[in-house]
Design an enzyme around this catalytic site. Structure first.
Site, PDB file in Angstrom:
ATOM      1  CG  ASN A 174      -2.307  -0.717   0.873  1.00  0.00           C
ATOM      2  OD1 ASN A 174      -2.787  -0.372  -0.046  1.00  0.00           O
ATOM      3  ND2 ASN A 174      -2.658  -1.778   1.600  1.00  0.00           N
ATOM      4  CG  LEU A 197      -2.419   4.331  15.801  1.00  0.00           C
ATOM      5  CD1 LEU A 197      -2.713   5.695  14.852  1.00  0.00           C
ATOM      6  CD2 LEU A 197      -0.800   4.204  16.116  1.00  0.00           C
ATOM      7  CG  ASN A 250      -6.764   1.484   8.726  1.00  0.00           C
ATOM      8  OD1 ASN A 250      -5.421   1.217   8.597  1.00  0.00           O
ATOM      9  ND2 ASN A 250      -7.645   0.755   9.068  1.00  0.00           N
ATOM     10  CG  HIS A 278     -10.460  -3.078   7.525  1.00  0.00           C
ATOM     11  ND1 HIS A 278      -9.912  -3.433   8.598  1.00  0.00           N
ATOM     12  CD2 HIS A 278     -11.598  -3.735   7.172  1.00  0.00           C
ATOM     13  CE1 HIS A 278     -10.268  -4.629   8.854  1.00  0.00           C
ATOM     14  NE2 HIS A 278     -11.616  -4.731   8.151  1.00  0.00           N
ATOM     15  CG  ASP A 323     -10.925  -1.599  11.691  1.00  0.00           C
ATOM     16  OD1 ASP A 323     -10.027  -1.213  11.104  1.00  0.00           O
ATOM     17  OD2 ASP A 323     -11.128  -2.912  11.829  1.00  0.00           O
ATOM     18  CD  GLN A 376     -10.689  -6.911  -9.105  1.00  0.00           C
ATOM     19  OE1 GLN A 376     -11.589  -6.934  -8.835  1.00  0.00           O
ATOM     20  NE2 GLN A 376     -10.067  -8.261  -9.711  1.00  0.00           N
TER      21      GLN A 376
END
Length: 207
Positions: free
Chosen positions: A14, A94, A108, A110, A151, A179
């Site tokens: 990433n 964190l 972030n 995910h 999340d 993708q």
């Protein structure tokens, strides 16, 4: 031009997608100026070195608590004038101090369509295993802001990816990365740097 710090723990695919997008001019009004790894063996550090980006290691195992680790990370960021933190395969959760210090300035990525298959314990291939075991025909990735809930921050972008017959965790993980993750993470970062994300409670509006 905003300064971006990218936090990494592993291979750094990433991170590479962000570096490549930056090289193509797709991250507008932002530049990756710093990479922080949670362990010294992260191959992402090599990617940063090749791209000429300053990096450092703050080893999570060297600290007993989230608070102690947060303090060390904040010290590493001190003086860097960081405007945005991007968690790109960063496996350490964190703590409150860091999240509050950079409120609405941490993004972030995910590997699922939040709110499905997310939260404590859902990371890496564990997410894809859970998706396959569920029988779902669609999965995907989510770029979201980070808050005190794992999340749980406001969603910026999502992209769906099909689950195909014969998939295993490795095949599905790679499809989701290729993708979805590598596409929406640079887009979300650019939107932030352009000042085009408005947060209303736990929802975002793209301006």
């Amino acid at each position: 031009m905003l300064n971006i710090a990218v936090f990494v723990s592993g291979g750094g695919t990433n991170l590479q997608s962000l570096i490549d997008a930056q090289d193509r001019g797709e991250i507008k009004n932002g530049k990756i100026t710093f990479v922080l790894a949670s362990n010294e063996n992260a191959y992402a550090l090599e990617r940063a070195k090749k791209a000429g980006i300053e990096s450092t290691v703050v080893n999570r195992k060297a600290y007993d608590t989230k608070a102690d680790y947060d303090k060390a990370v904040l010290e590493a960021l001190d003086g860097k004038n960081i405007d945005l933190i991007v968690l790109a395969g960063f496996l350490s959760i964190l703590g409150e101090d860091l999240v509050n210090e950079y409120k609405n300035r941490i993004i972030n990525i995910h590997p699922s369509l939040i709110p499905l298959f997310c939260g404590d314990g859902f990371y890496g291939k564990k997410v894809h295993t859970a998706v396959l075991n569920s029988g779902m025909k669609v999965t995907g990735a989510t770029a979201h802001f980070v808050n005190e809930i794992t999340d749980g921050g406001a969603i910026i972008l999502q992209k769906a990816v099909p689950v195909e017959q014969g998939d295993n965790e490795d095949i599905l993980q790679y499809r989701v990365m290729r993708q979805a993750e590598w596409e929406i993470l640079p887009k979300a970062v650019s939107l932030f740097c352009e000042g085009r994300i408005k947060i209303n409670g736990n929802k975002t509006e793209i301006i």
